[in-house]
Design an enzyme around this catalytic site. Structure first.
Site, PDB file in Angstrom:
ATOM      1  N   HIS A 136       0.818  -1.220   0.000  1.00  0.00           N
ATOM      2  CA  HIS A 136       0.000   0.000   0.000  1.00  0.00           C
ATOM      3  C   HIS A 136       0.850   1.268   0.000  1.00  0.00           C
ATOM      4  O   HIS A 136       1.906   1.337   0.611  1.00  0.00           O
ATOM      5  CB  HIS A 136      -1.068  -0.019   1.096  1.00  0.00           C
ATOM      6  N   ASP A 187       5.501   3.104   7.334  1.00  0.00           N
ATOM      7  CA  ASP A 187       4.242   2.419   7.056  1.00  0.00           C
ATOM      8  C   ASP A 187       3.527   3.242   5.995  1.00  0.00           C
ATOM      9  O   ASP A 187       2.935   4.272   6.317  1.00  0.00           O
ATOM     10  CB  ASP A 187       3.411   2.307   8.340  1.00  0.00           C
ATOM     11  N   ASP A 232       3.932  -5.346   4.175  1.00  0.00           N
ATOM     12  CA  ASP A 232       3.586  -4.207   5.038  1.00  0.00           C
ATOM     13  C   ASP A 232       4.545  -4.150   6.226  1.00  0.00           C
ATOM     14  O   ASP A 232       5.398  -5.022   6.393  1.00  0.00           O
ATOM     15  CB  ASP A 232       2.136  -4.372   5.542  1.00  0.00           C
ATOM     16  N   HIS A 263       2.893   4.433  13.482  1.00  0.00           N
ATOM     17  CA  HIS A 263       1.889   5.505  13.415  1.00  0.00           C
ATOM     18  C   HIS A 263       2.304   6.714  14.258  1.00  0.00           C
ATOM     19  O   HIS A 263       1.459   7.395  14.845  1.00  0.00           O
ATOM     20  CB  HIS A 263       0.483   4.998  13.789  1.00  0.00           C
ATOM     21  N   GLU A 302      -5.323   1.798   2.028  1.00  0.00           N
ATOM     22  CA  GLU A 302      -5.240   0.672   2.978  1.00  0.00           C
ATOM     23  C   GLU A 302      -5.570   1.126   4.384  1.00  0.00           C
ATOM     24  O   GLU A 302      -6.237   0.433   5.146  1.00  0.00           O
ATOM     25  CB  GLU A 302      -3.832   0.059   2.945  1.00  0.00           C
ATOM     26  N   GLU A 303      -5.095   2.307   4.732  1.00  0.00           N
ATOM     27  CA  GLU A 303      -5.205   2.773   6.122  1.00  0.00           C
ATOM     28  C   GLU A 303      -6.639   3.084   6.537  1.00  0.00           C
ATOM     29  O   GLU A 303      -6.905   3.307   7.706  1.00  0.00           O
ATOM     30  CB  GLU A 303      -4.316   4.006   6.340  1.00  0.00           C
TER      31      GLU A 303
END
Ligand SMILES: [Zn+2]
Length: 345
Positions: free
Chosen positions: A64, A175, A230, A318, A207-208
């Site tokens: 992604h 990410d 990922d 994140h 994706e998120e």
């Protein structure tokens, strides 16, 4: 390894639904690696390399492109920007951030803070409170003129440079630019081998916010085997019990056995493990207690596929200080190319 590409991928803004800049960068990089490249209606970039044999199995890598970020939802009378998150932010990590507001006319610097008083004049009770994500706003320094430059729906990303710290890399978007890097570099390493498979590397969108681009992309490809590429957690840090660490940084790529979106195919897990041992590629089996990834979309597309995940442990995920280890990245690249190489044409 190609650190420069990873840095450029990480520093290119791209939140869910706004992956166009990342897609352009990847398109410019992949040049002669594939036989066919196209962007689908949801913005995922489909890259296909044809097989040299008939009826070859279809192998799909899902990487992604989007990073977590925000969209501007309101510009108030004073020119402060209010936001809606796209992706999972922990508000404890959002205080006093430098951000980039990406408009059609160019990027504008801003600073993000929650509404409230500075330490000098706040009460002990006020200082204990963690604001909700929706209480943060952006000050661009432009005052009311911000309304002339910024539009509702413009994307906002954290403004932080990529760092190389010894054998480790730090960025706000590892990410999942890590997987974009892996999709490209594994194919470079593969060279002209692996012609016994039809290889689809799809750089997916959104994706998120729930594997959205991967679902439609996998429906189109209808793979026999799907590999979700990922990041995953690496909680090998203070304050986390050992049983919850998920991966340990520097111990190799993560062989993803299960998360809350899918359970990996047992045969594929065994195949990748045997291959990793044979090639002396370091790896660790890993399970995620909560969270999903694009491998689930491949597994459940159309009539279903065999699926597994190849993941890279990431500390402080994140946040703007996401950290990965060079050994793990190289191991993930090597297992992907070694696996594809096994399909001899
Ligand atoms: Zn991810």
């Amino acid at each position: 390894m190609n650190t420069d590409l990873l840095k450029r991928l990480c520093e290119t803004p791209g939140v869910p639904g706004h992956e166009h800049r990342v897609r352009d960068l990847i398109t410019a990089e992949i040049d002669s690696l594939f036989d066919h490249v196209e962007t689908d209606p949801m913005g995922s970039l489909h890259c296909r390399r044809d097989a040299a044999v008939p009826d070859a199995p279809k192998i799909m890598l899902l990487c992604h492109m989007d990073e977590i970020g925000f969209l501007v939802s309101h510009i108030d009378d004073k020119g402060f920007l209010w936001l809606q998150p796209v992706g999972g932010f922990d508000p404890r990590n959002l205080f006093s951030r430098r951000v980039l507001v990406c408009t059609d006319e160019g990027d504008i610097k801003g600073v993000m803070n929650p509404g409230g008083k500075p330490i000098h004049i706040s009460s002990p009770e006020e200082r204990k409170k963690v604001p909700a994500v929706g209480e943060f706003y952006i000050d661009t320094g432009l005052g009311k003129a911000a309304a002339e430059k910024v539009r509702i729906g413009d994307m906002v990303v954290m403004d932080e440079p990529f760092l190389e710290m010894g054998e480790r890399f730090v960025s706000k978007a590892l990410d999942n630019r890590v997987a974009c890097w892996l999709g490209i570099e594994a194919m470079r390493r593969l060279g002209d081998k692996g012609r016994g498979a039809e290889i689809h590397v799809v750089f997916t969108s959104q994706e998120e916010v729930g594997l959205r681009g991967a679902r439609t992309a996998a429906y189109k490809v209808r793979p026999d085997i799907g590999i979700g590429v990922d990041t995953t957690l690496a909680c090998d840090t203070p304050g986390v019990p050992e049983k919850d660490r998920t991966t340990v940084l520097g111990k190799g790529f993560g062989l993803h056995v299960r998360d809350t979106s899918f359970i990996a195919d047992r045969g594929l897990v065994a195949d990748l493990e045997t291959l990793a041992r044979d090639r002396e590629i370091p790896f660790q089996r890993t399970m995620l207690a909560a969270g999903g990834q694009d491998g689930a979309a491949a597994q459940q597309a159309a009539a279903g596929a065999r699926a597994v995940g190849v993941v890279v442990g990431t500390r402080y995920i994140h946040t703007v200080t996401e950290m990965v280890d060079r050994t793990d990245l190289e191991a993930a690249r090597d297992i992907l190319s070694a696996y594809l190489e096994g399909f001899e044409g």
